[in-house]
Design an enzyme around this catalytic site. Structure first.
Site, mmCIF file in Angstrom:
data_model
loop_
_atom_site.group_PDB
_atom_site.id
_atom_site.type_symbol
_atom_site.label_atom_id
_atom_site.label_comp_id
_atom_site.label_asym_id
_atom_site.label_seq_id
_atom_site.Cartn_x
_atom_site.Cartn_y
_atom_site.Cartn_z
ATOM 1 N N LYS A 1 5.833 21.758 -10.134
ATOM 2 C CA LYS A 1 7.201 21.482 -10.588
ATOM 3 C C LYS A 1 7.279 21.758 -12.083
ATOM 4 O O LYS A 1 6.550 21.157 -12.867
ATOM 5 C CB LYS A 1 7.551 20.015 -10.289
ATOM 6 N N ILE B 1 7.697 7.023 -10.306
ATOM 7 C CA ILE B 1 6.233 7.063 -10.214
ATOM 8 C C ILE B 1 5.644 6.977 -11.626
ATOM 9 O O ILE B 1 4.625 6.332 -11.855
ATOM 10 C CB ILE B 1 5.770 8.322 -9.448
ATOM 11 N N GLY C 1 0.820 -1.219 0.000
ATOM 12 C CA GLY C 1 0.000 0.000 0.000
ATOM 13 C C GLY C 1 0.846 1.257 0.000
ATOM 14 O O GLY C 1 0.515 2.237 0.659
ATOM 15 N N ILE D 1 5.384 -2.604 8.661
ATOM 16 C CA ILE D 1 6.468 -2.501 7.665
ATOM 17 C C ILE D 1 6.525 -1.084 7.113
ATOM 18 O O ILE D 1 7.593 -0.511 6.936
ATOM 19 C CB ILE D 1 6.261 -3.534 6.535
ATOM 20 N N VAL E 1 9.704 8.021 0.382
ATOM 21 C CA VAL E 1 10.309 9.041 -0.469
ATOM 22 C C VAL E 1 9.599 8.925 -1.823
ATOM 23 O O VAL E 1 8.664 8.154 -1.957
ATOM 24 C CB VAL E 1 11.835 8.837 -0.615
ATOM 25 N N LEU F 1 8.699 -0.360 -6.799
ATOM 26 C CA LEU F 1 10.052 -0.794 -6.450
ATOM 27 C C LEU F 1 10.209 -2.304 -6.577
ATOM 28 O O LEU F 1 11.329 -2.793 -6.749
ATOM 29 C CB LEU F 1 10.386 -0.334 -5.027
ATOM 30 N N THR G 1 2.908 4.068 -2.792
ATOM 31 C CA THR G 1 2.432 4.791 -3.971
ATOM 32 C C THR G 1 1.987 3.802 -5.048
ATOM 33 O O THR G 1 0.923 3.966 -5.664
ATOM 34 C CB THR G 1 3.551 5.697 -4.520
ATOM 35 N N ALA H 1 8.831 13.726 -6.300
ATOM 36 C CA ALA H 1 8.902 14.584 -7.486
ATOM 37 C C ALA H 1 8.410 13.797 -8.686
ATOM 38 O O ALA H 1 8.712 12.611 -8.832
ATOM 39 C CB ALA H 1 10.340 15.044 -7.721
HETATM 40 C C1 LIG Z 1 15.844 7.471 -2.301
HETATM 41 C C2 LIG Z 1 14.668 7.407 -3.207
HETATM 42 C C3 LIG Z 1 14.153 8.576 -3.761
HETATM 43 C C4 LIG Z 1 13.064 8.520 -4.653
HETATM 44 N N1 LIG Z 1 12.602 9.663 -5.241
HETATM 45 C C5 LIG Z 1 11.644 9.572 -6.203
HETATM 46 C C6 LIG Z 1 11.163 10.717 -6.870
HETATM 47 O O1 LIG Z 1 11.543 11.839 -6.577
HETATM 48 N N2 LIG Z 1 10.227 10.543 -7.835
HETATM 49 C C7 LIG Z 1 9.741 9.318 -8.157
HETATM 50 O O2 LIG Z 1 8.936 9.209 -9.092
HETATM 51 N N3 LIG Z 1 10.135 8.230 -7.488
HETATM 52 C C8 LIG Z 1 11.071 8.319 -6.542
HETATM 53 N N4 LIG Z 1 11.456 7.195 -5.872
HETATM 54 C C9 LIG Z 1 10.756 5.937 -6.096
HETATM 55 C C10 LIG Z 1 9.446 5.943 -5.310
HETATM 56 O O3 LIG Z 1 9.699 6.163 -3.945
HETATM 57 C C11 LIG Z 1 8.729 4.629 -5.457
HETATM 58 O O4 LIG Z 1 8.623 4.308 -6.812
HETATM 59 C C12 LIG Z 1 7.336 4.724 -4.896
HETATM 60 O O5 LIG Z 1 7.361 5.221 -3.591
HETATM 61 C C13 LIG Z 1 6.678 3.395 -4.910
HETATM 62 O O6 LIG Z 1 7.105 2.595 -3.881
HETATM 63 P P1 LIG Z 1 6.350 1.225 -3.691
HETATM 64 O O7 LIG Z 1 4.911 1.504 -3.490
HETATM 65 O O8 LIG Z 1 6.747 0.327 -4.792
HETATM 66 O O9 LIG Z 1 7.014 0.628 -2.367
HETATM 67 P P2 LIG Z 1 6.823 0.995 -0.808
HETATM 68 O O10 LIG Z 1 6.498 2.414 -0.587
HETATM 69 O O11 LIG Z 1 8.029 0.447 -0.124
HETATM 70 O O12 LIG Z 1 5.544 0.165 -0.366
HETATM 71 C C14 LIG Z 1 5.618 -1.224 -0.139
HETATM 72 C C15 LIG Z 1 4.318 -1.681 0.492
HETATM 73 O O13 LIG Z 1 4.343 -3.091 0.617
HETATM 74 C C16 LIG Z 1 3.917 -3.452 1.927
HETATM 75 N N5 LIG Z 1 4.511 -4.741 2.296
HETATM 76 C C17 LIG Z 1 5.781 -5.149 2.074
HETATM 77 N N6 LIG Z 1 5.962 -6.382 2.566
HETATM 78 C C18 LIG Z 1 4.769 -6.763 3.099
HETATM 79 C C19 LIG Z 1 4.317 -7.921 3.778
HETATM 80 N N7 LIG Z 1 5.117 -8.973 4.034
HETATM 81 N N8 LIG Z 1 3.038 -7.956 4.202
HETATM 82 C C20 LIG Z 1 2.191 -6.914 3.975
HETATM 83 N N9 LIG Z 1 2.570 -5.791 3.347
HETATM 84 C C21 LIG Z 1 3.850 -5.718 2.918
HETATM 85 C C22 LIG Z 1 4.394 -2.292 2.789
HETATM 86 O O14 LIG Z 1 3.695 -2.232 4.006
HETATM 87 C C23 LIG Z 1 4.066 -1.118 1.878
HETATM 88 O O15 LIG Z 1 2.719 -0.763 2.025
HETATM 89 C C24 LIG Z 1 12.497 7.261 -4.954
HETATM 90 C C25 LIG Z 1 12.975 6.105 -4.339
HETATM 91 C C26 LIG Z 1 14.047 6.169 -3.472
HETATM 92 C C27 LIG Z 1 14.539 4.901 -2.821
#
Ligand SMILES: Cc1cc2nc3c(=O)[nH]c(=O)nc-3n(C[C@H](O)[C@H](O)[C@H](O)COP(=O)(O)OP(=O)(O)OC[C@H]3O[C@@H](n4cnc5c(N)ncnc54)[C@H](O)[C@@H]3O)c2cc1C
Length: 512
Positions: A87, A355, A22, A51, A56, A342, A24, A59
């Site tokens: 932006k 994003i 849950g 978790i 982050v 990610l 982005t 942008a």
């Molecule tokens: C340093 C950094 C800077 C960034 N800056 C930018 C930017 O400026 N612009 C941009 O477009 N992107 C940026 N990104 C990328 C961006 O942060 C991600 O693409 C975006 O936040 C999506 O993350 P996510 O939802 O894939 O993962 P996460 O935010 O890590 O979410 C993972 C989810 O999975 C759940 N989960 C994991 N394991 C389990 C489990 N076993 N049981 C239940 N739930 C679980 C967690 O609770 C969470 O809800 C950046 C990334 C990093 C690392």
């Protein structure tokens, strides 16, 4: 016969989708699927408060507005709910040489003439001594530099583009905002930690996920949005990663929010340091900062120290370290699991593309939505498209590192001397020799984006397209100065970025 075929069609349709995560990625996916296919899908999302999310990723690039529109999000409400700012591009400092500064601004520059893009006329004007800096031919860039903003799609009574924009927003608030929309249109959220994944014996498809609480959630299609851990795609299905760290060696980020500086800039800043770079992302209530660096050349303590010395306001939290390896999944779609966010790969946020990659993955998944047979050709095509997009963005990011002239640290020397992908080498070679940017239609970054970064990093060709000679020197001079004057005059009449946001973020008074 017709009835049995019809029944067969309905039986083969996917009805139960499970989104794991849950952040982005998870909530964007849930919102998009519920808006467009909610009439036929049961959508469940599992996330764990313990978790948490990466927190982050603040942008974006202009395509985010298409996503918000598809999700039926009112932009002013979005601004208020996510404490967003506008932006208009990214300013790069110290990337070519120490002290250099250039902007990669969104949108078009100047005006094309006939079949020829404006940048070719600028290259000629530069040679003939009648060109101003390239940014002065873009309202988006001039407004950014002046700290101004208004929604203006084109400059009235001209063929010139107005302001092209994206947003900076608070990642936690965006996920929360999307959650409220998604739950309002039928997405069912379950909180808890998934501790096992059940797979079907005959083909290894994921059948269900089990939570610590004992609850089991079954599905036909699983979307892995579990972040770096890739719970389904990696840990359960064993799909590995293509590692690109030989081209993009940065492997750590230190992140810390701070109080805002005196002005709310309508652009991201990217400031190169000795072994990486720092971002500054201004939001309404704080500035997000981070230092991306290569641990082979710098310790975490040193990187933290550099970041803290370069904040524009008081830190609002303790700095935290995020470790990563740049690369992408060998296959983003495997069996009945599609990885987004990610879990599907990581490219450092230099051009704010992650994003967007989520958004694009969702769009592709929707247009190639499978049935229960999971046609292998469909999956191959999805994986081919995702890989193509990742690889071209990867090349664009490598360009920033590779085309440097810095001699103050071994990190920059290494980046300059490293071998680069053939696809990127070809682009640079053609540009140097002809002044022309060639790109495939499906690539994310348009010619003008490549042009700004190439010239910003001091790759400037001595030539230009012969069609630019179709007008006389005098005509060229007037053409250039007309655009510059119109852009400057329009920018001077715009409100400040702060004032514009204030005018949009004050809720209308409730009628008595
Ligand atoms: C340093 C950094 C800077 C960034 N800056 C930018 C930017 O400026 N612009 C941009 O477009 N992107 C940026 N990104 C990328 C961006 O942060 C991600 O693409 C975006 O936040 C999506 O993350 P996510 O939802 O894939 O993962 P996460 O935010 O890590 O979410 C993972 C989810 O999975 C759940 N989960 C994991 N394991 C389990 C489990 N076993 N049981 C239940 N739930 C679980 C967690 O609770 C969470 O809800 C950046 C990334 C990093 C690392």
């Amino acid at each position: 016969m017709i009835e049995s075929n019809g029944r067969h069609l309905l039986d083969s349709r996917i009805k139960n989708v499970v989104i794991v995560g849950g952040g982005t990625a998870g909530w964007m996916t849930a919102t998009a699927l519920a808006r467009t296919m909610g009439h036929q899908l049961n959508i469940r999302l599992v996330e764990s408060d313990a978790i948490g999310i990466v927190g982050v990723g603040e942008a974006t690039i202009p395509a985010i507005r298409l996503f918000n529109a598809m999700a039926e999000i009112d932009e002013d409400e979005f601004l208020r709910e996510t404490k967003a700012s506008f932006k208009l591009g990214i300013e790069f400092q110290n990337w070519g040489k120490l002290g250099d500064r250039y902007m990669h601004a969104f949108g078009q520059f100047g005006q094309s003439l006939g079949l020829l893009e404006f940048y070719q006329f600028w290259l000629r004007a530069r040679q003939e001594g009648v060109a101003k800096p390239f940014g002065q031919y873009s309202l988006t860039e001039v407004a950014a530099q002046a700290g101004k903003f208004a929604r203006l799609s084109h400059i009235p009574n001209t063929a010139l583009e107005g302001i092209t924009y994206a947003f900076h927003f608070d990642a936690g608030l965006y996920a929360k905002f999307l959650r409220s929309i998604a739950e309002g249109i039928g997405v069912v959220r379950t909180e808890g930690i998934i501790n096992s994944v059940e797979r079907r014996g005959e083909d290894g498809f994921v059948q269900s996920v089990a939570l610590e609480s004992g609850e089991v959630i079954e599905g036909e299609l699983f979307i892995d949005c579990s972040g770096f851990r890739g719970l389904l795609i990696g840990q359960s299905l064993g799909v590995g990663n293509d590692n690109w760290s030989h081209w993009l060696p940065c492997d750590r980020a230190i992140a810390v929010p701070c109080e805002n500086g005196p002005k709310l800039r309508p652009f991201t800043q990217s400031i190169a340091h000795q072994a990486g770079w720092q971002w500054r992302i201004p939001l309404q209530h704080r500035t997000g900062n981070g230092h991306v660096f290569c641990s082979e050349f710098m310790s975490e303590d040193e990187a933290t120290d550099i970041l803290l010395r370069n904040l524009e306001g008081k830190p609002l939290a303790d700095p935290r370290v995020i470790r990563f390896t740049t690369g992408m999944r060998e296959r983003a779609w495997e069996k009945n699991v599609v990885a987004l966010g990610l879990a599907s790969g990581f490219l450092e946020p230099l051009e704010s593309t992650s994003i967007h990659l989520i958004q694009n993955g969702i769009a592709k998944l929707m247009s190639m939505f499978p049935d229960k047979s999971f046609n292998p050709a469909l999956m191959d095509e999805y994986n081919r498209k995702v890989a193509f997009e990742y690889e071209r963005i990867r090349d664009f990011i490598i360009l920033h590192y590779h085309a440097n002239q810095r001699d103050d640290s071994p990190f920059w020397t290494r980046c300059r001397e490293m071998a680069i992908p053939e696809t990127l080498k070809t682009k640079i070679d053609i540009f140097k020799a002809t002044g022309k940017i060639y790109r495939d239609q499906e690539e994310l970054f348009v010619e003008i984006g490549w042009f700004q970064v190439m010239t910003g990093q001091n790759i400037v060709p001595d030539t230009y397209h012969p069609m630019a000679d179709a007008i006389s020197h005098q005509e060229l001079k007037y053409f250039m100065s007309d655009i510059e004057t119109i852009v400057a005059r329009t920018a001077s009449g715009l409100p400040s970025h702060e004032d514009y946001i204030a005018s949009r973020c004050t809720p209308a008074p409730v009628a008595a």
